[in-house]
Scaffold this motif. Sequence first.
Motif, PDB file in Angstrom:
ATOM      1  N   VAL A  41     -32.569  53.696  86.046  1.00 39.72           N
ATOM      2  CA  VAL A  41     -31.587  54.703  85.650  1.00 39.72           C
ATOM      3  C   VAL A  41     -30.189  54.160  85.888  1.00 39.72           C
ATOM      4  CG1 VAL A  41     -33.169  56.620  86.126  1.00 39.72           C
ATOM      5  CG2 VAL A  41     -31.612  55.833  87.912  1.00 39.72           C
ATOM      6  N   THR A  43     -26.134  55.487  86.185  1.00 39.10           N
ATOM      7  CA  THR A  43     -25.220  56.614  86.224  1.00 39.10           C
ATOM      8  C   THR A  43     -24.135  56.441  85.171  1.00 39.10           C
ATOM      9  OG1 THR A  43     -23.786  55.551  87.860  1.00 39.10           O
ATOM     10  CG2 THR A  43     -25.607  56.906  88.700  1.00 39.10           C
ATOM     11  N   LEU A  69     -28.026  58.304  82.634  1.00 38.58           N
ATOM     12  CA  LEU A  69     -27.778  59.638  83.155  1.00 38.58           C
ATOM     13  C   LEU A  69     -26.462  60.194  82.628  1.00 38.58           C
ATOM     14  CD1 LEU A  69     -28.849  59.041  86.880  1.00 38.58           C
ATOM     15  CD2 LEU A  69     -30.251  59.863  84.973  1.00 38.58           C
ATOM     16  N   ASP A  72     -22.972  61.149  87.609  1.00 41.87           N
ATOM     17  CA  ASP A  72     -23.144  60.165  88.668  1.00 41.87           C
ATOM     18  C   ASP A  72     -24.116  60.640  89.745  1.00 41.87           C
ATOM     19  OD1 ASP A  72     -21.427  58.413  87.442  1.00 41.87           O
ATOM     20  OD2 ASP A  72     -19.669  59.096  88.557  1.00 41.87           O
ATOM     21  N   ARG A  73     -24.744  61.755  89.524  1.00 41.09           N
ATOM     22  CA  ARG A  73     -25.698  62.311  90.489  1.00 41.09           C
ATOM     23  C   ARG A  73     -27.095  61.796  90.175  1.00 41.09           C
ATOM     24  NH1 ARG A  73     -28.720  67.193  90.716  1.00 41.09           N
ATOM     25  NH2 ARG A  73     -29.175  67.816  92.876  1.00 41.09           N
ATOM     26  N   LEU A  74     -27.764  61.262  91.206  1.00 41.70           N
ATOM     27  CA  LEU A  74     -29.128  60.773  91.024  1.00 41.70           C
ATOM     28  C   LEU A  74     -30.115  61.928  91.224  1.00 41.70           C
ATOM     29  CD1 LEU A  74     -29.138  57.303  92.842  1.00 41.70           C
ATOM     30  CD2 LEU A  74     -29.071  57.762  90.387  1.00 41.70           C
ATOM     31  N   LEU A  76     -33.400  62.743  90.604  1.00 42.96           N
ATOM     32  CA  LEU A  76     -34.592  62.004  90.188  1.00 42.96           C
ATOM     33  C   LEU A  76     -35.842  62.866  90.107  1.00 42.96           C
ATOM     34  CD1 LEU A  76     -34.019  58.734  92.233  1.00 42.96           C
ATOM     35  CD2 LEU A  76     -33.427  59.217  89.849  1.00 42.96           C
ATOM     36  N   THR A  92     -38.299  52.801  91.725  1.00 43.86           N
ATOM     37  CA  THR A  92     -37.112  53.163  90.941  1.00 43.86           C
ATOM     38  C   THR A  92     -35.942  52.245  91.258  1.00 43.86           C
ATOM     39  OG1 THR A  92     -37.794  55.497  90.872  1.00 43.86           O
ATOM     40  CG2 THR A  92     -35.462  55.009  90.453  1.00 43.86           C
ATOM     41  N   ALA A  94     -31.901  52.140  90.565  1.00 42.82           N
ATOM     42  CA  ALA A  94     -30.758  52.937  90.123  1.00 42.82           C
ATOM     43  C   ALA A  94     -29.517  52.059  90.106  1.00 42.82           C
ATOM     44  CB  ALA A  94     -30.546  54.134  91.048  1.00 42.82           C
ATOM     45  N   VAL A  96     -25.697  52.065  90.082  1.00 39.57           N
ATOM     46  CA  VAL A  96     -24.663  53.024  90.480  1.00 39.57           C
ATOM     47  C   VAL A  96     -23.363  52.277  90.762  1.00 39.57           C
ATOM     48  CG1 VAL A  96     -26.425  54.544  91.482  1.00 39.57           C
ATOM     49  CG2 VAL A  96     -25.238  52.890  92.939  1.00 39.57           C
ATOM     50  N   VAL A 140     -34.972  54.674  97.146  1.00 41.34           N
ATOM     51  CA  VAL A 140     -34.642  54.110  95.837  1.00 41.34           C
ATOM     52  C   VAL A 140     -33.802  52.854  96.055  1.00 41.34           C
ATOM     53  CG1 VAL A 140     -33.324  54.524  93.713  1.00 41.34           C
ATOM     54  CG2 VAL A 140     -34.734  56.352  94.702  1.00 41.34           C
ATOM     55  N   ARG A 142     -30.781  50.942  95.051  1.00 38.48           N
ATOM     56  CA  ARG A 142     -29.532  51.187  94.330  1.00 38.48           C
ATOM     57  C   ARG A 142     -28.752  49.873  94.234  1.00 38.48           C
ATOM     58  NH1 ARG A 142     -30.710  55.583  97.513  1.00 38.48           N
ATOM     59  NH2 ARG A 142     -30.321  57.662  96.650  1.00 38.48           N
TER      60      ARG A 142
END
Length: 381
Positions: A41, A43, A69, A72-74, A76, A92, A94, A96, A140, A142
Amino acid sequence: MSDADPGLTEGSAIDPQSPRAGQDRPGRKSNIRPWRPKRVVLTRSALTWDHGRQIAARAEALGLSVEELQSDRLALDLPADPRRAYAEAKATLAVVVAPPSRRRLQPIAPSADWRVDLAEGCPAHCSYCYLAGSLKGPPVTRVYANLPEILEEIPHHLGKGQVTSRQVARVHEGTTFEASCYTDPLAIEHLTGSLSALVGWFGAWEAPAQLRFTTKFDAVAPLLSLDHGGRTRMRVSLNPAGFARHEGGTSPVAARLRAMRRMAEAGYRIGLTIAPIIVAEGWQDAYAGLLRDAARALDGVDPDLTVELITHRFTASSKEVLTSWYPGSDLDMSGRDRTEKRTKFGSIKHVYDAPTMTQVRAFFEREVADALPGARILYFT
């Protein structure tokens, strides 16, 4: 390719006690297959950075589905069941943007002057993981898209550290920057390219400074041809193969040693991070054998070799998290032969008691001198 568990390479949780969980086996030739997260994912802010878009392109080139997404909020939407939530979070990736608090360099004694974070979280399944209980939220991985902003912070800290910048025994290393505090950057390099970018940046920086990273993986090929300028030290994090059963999802110990040699041959500074040292039945023979294996791996090369010795420790919160993640682990966190030590943040960690620490330190000082006489022990903790 190796015969790693297909479920593992897709990012799922594994039993760290399985014989497939990080141990060397006859006929095993290479590393596990590169991590393939089940979910990637990005952001909204990550998409505004070239590096973030490049990470997305790398993931798509590997056939991974990338989800953009809208904020900017994860969010999930992980399962309510803790075990399933853990498995999905560990699967996962992410992308960011690192907030200012993550870009602000922090001291990281005794390893280095400063900590540089390229990511937070790791796809490995180590049943002793020191990050458990210390990072907020589900595990996760990141990775940070705003790499240029991270690099901008580094020059401001030149000569201002308290470890290698000030210690007589290590001042020749220059100002040191550790890139593997909250992640294993080599484990995710095939997806991010962040470590290569950092190595190249230090290689071009004409300053008395050194980049450091440690890894339990062996996928060093992208780094071998880089113009590193001798300003990067790669250390392999090691345990004897029998204790590496606690390091699920990592490269075999023998493969890590081969990778270390390849890096030495490419002109990198190298090192051993023996961590965590586990005082269990047969530990002396096991670690003596590990040091002999390292010596054989380096036969014929004359590297600037360092050794870092870190004993196993845990906190009440990390023990609670780890026993929920890895209920089948036989790693001893009973408190036997332990004492309490207060960290600089006020928390309590359980370390080996003084007699055990004295015994372990004397053992490693003797064995390192015997097996690797040219190596420098940087610290024991």
